[in-house]
Design a protein around this motif. Structure first.
Motif, PDB file in Angstrom:
ATOM      1  N   SER A  94       0.832  -1.214   0.000  1.00 58.18           N
ATOM      2  CA  SER A  94       0.000   0.000   0.000  1.00 58.18           C
ATOM      3  C   SER A  94       0.857   1.251   0.000  1.00 58.18           C
ATOM      4  N   PHE A 114       0.378   3.997  -2.749  1.00 57.92           N
ATOM      5  CA  PHE A 114      -0.074   5.318  -2.297  1.00 57.92           C
ATOM      6  C   PHE A 114       0.949   6.405  -2.632  1.00 57.92           C
ATOM      7  N   VAL A 124      -3.924   6.842  -6.311  1.00 55.83           N
ATOM      8  CA  VAL A 124      -5.107   6.325  -5.636  1.00 55.83           C
ATOM      9  C   VAL A 124      -6.112   7.428  -5.356  1.00 55.83           C
ATOM     10  N   ALA A 161      -5.182   9.143   0.044  1.00 49.01           N
ATOM     11  CA  ALA A 161      -4.234   8.049   0.263  1.00 49.01           C
ATOM     12  C   ALA A 161      -2.812   8.526  -0.016  1.00 49.01           C
ATOM     13  N   SER A 187       1.600   8.041   1.502  1.00 48.84           N
ATOM     14  CA  SER A 187       2.555   7.353   2.356  1.00 48.84           C
ATOM     15  C   SER A 187       3.158   8.410   3.265  1.00 48.84           C
ATOM     16  N   PRO A 229       1.367   3.426   4.867  1.00 46.21           N
ATOM     17  CA  PRO A 229       0.231   4.027   4.167  1.00 46.21           C
ATOM     18  C   PRO A 229      -0.643   4.769   5.166  1.00 46.21           C
ATOM     19  N   ALA A 267       2.891  11.431  -2.145  1.00 50.61           N
ATOM     20  CA  ALA A 267       1.758  11.059  -3.001  1.00 50.61           C
ATOM     21  C   ALA A 267       1.999  11.699  -4.366  1.00 50.61           C
TER      22      ALA A 267
END
Length: 146
Positions: A18, A22, A27, A31, A33, A48, A85
Motif C-alpha cells: 500500500s 499510495f 489512488v 491516500a 505514504s 500508508p 503522493a
C-alpha cells in the motif's frame, strides 16, 4: 491483523504494498505514504495513511492510537515528516489537543473505511460520542514545512 495494536506479518506485507502504491499518488481520496525516522536507529519508517480533510485543513490520524510507531517518531522529531503522493512533501505535523479531536475523528472515519474496525465509535454516531475516545487517538494537523 493488528492484534494488540501491532501489525502482524500479513499486515506488514500489505502496508509495504500500500505504501508503494499510495506514494505514486494515483489512488486519490487522501491516500498517501508517510515517512518518519526512528530517532534511535535512524531507520526510515514508511506507512500508508489516509489524510483526513476537515474544515479546510488536512490531518494525519493514528487509527491504532498512541502506541503507533509513526506517532512516536513524529513526536521525537518535533513534528517533522514527509508525505509522499506523487511527490515528496516535507511537512510539519502539529498535534491537535484532545478536546478538539472529536469532529476530526468523525470526518476521518467517513474518509478512511479501513480505519473503522480500529476506532470503537461508529461513524454514524454524533460528534459527542467521539469525545470519549478522542484522547486515545492522536491527530496531527498537516502544514507544509517550507
Amino acid at each position: 491483523m493488528y492484534a494488540g495494536g501491532r501489525p502482524n506479518r500479513w499486515a506488514r506485507f500489505l502496508n509495504r504494498i500500500s505504501s508503494m502504491v499510495f506514494s505514486l499518488g494515483i489512488v486519490g481520496h487522501g491516500a498517501v505514504s508517510i515517512e518518519t525516522v526512528n530517532p534511535k536507529s535512524r531507520t526510515l519508517l514508511t506507512l500508508p495513511l489516509v489524510i483526513a480533510r476537515f474544515d479546510g485543513n488536512e490531518y494525519a490520524v493514528s487509527m491504532l492510537g498512541q502506541g503507533s510507531r509513526w506517532v512516536r517518531n513524529v513526536r521525537a522529531a518535533n513534528g517533522n515528516a514527509v508525505i509522499h503522493a506523487g511527490r515528496r512533501r516535507p511537512v510539519l505535523l502539529d498535534e491537535v489537543r484532545a478536546d478538539a479531536r472529536a469532529p476530526i475523528l468523525k470526518a476521518y472515519l467517513a474518509q478512511a473505511p479501513g480505519a473503522r474496525p480500529h476506532i470503537p465509535v461508529d461513524q454514524s454516531e454524533p460528534v459527542a460520542a467521539f469525545e470519549a475516545i478522542a484522547a486515545d487517538f492522536p491527530v496531527f494537523q498537516i502544514r507544509d514545512a517550507e
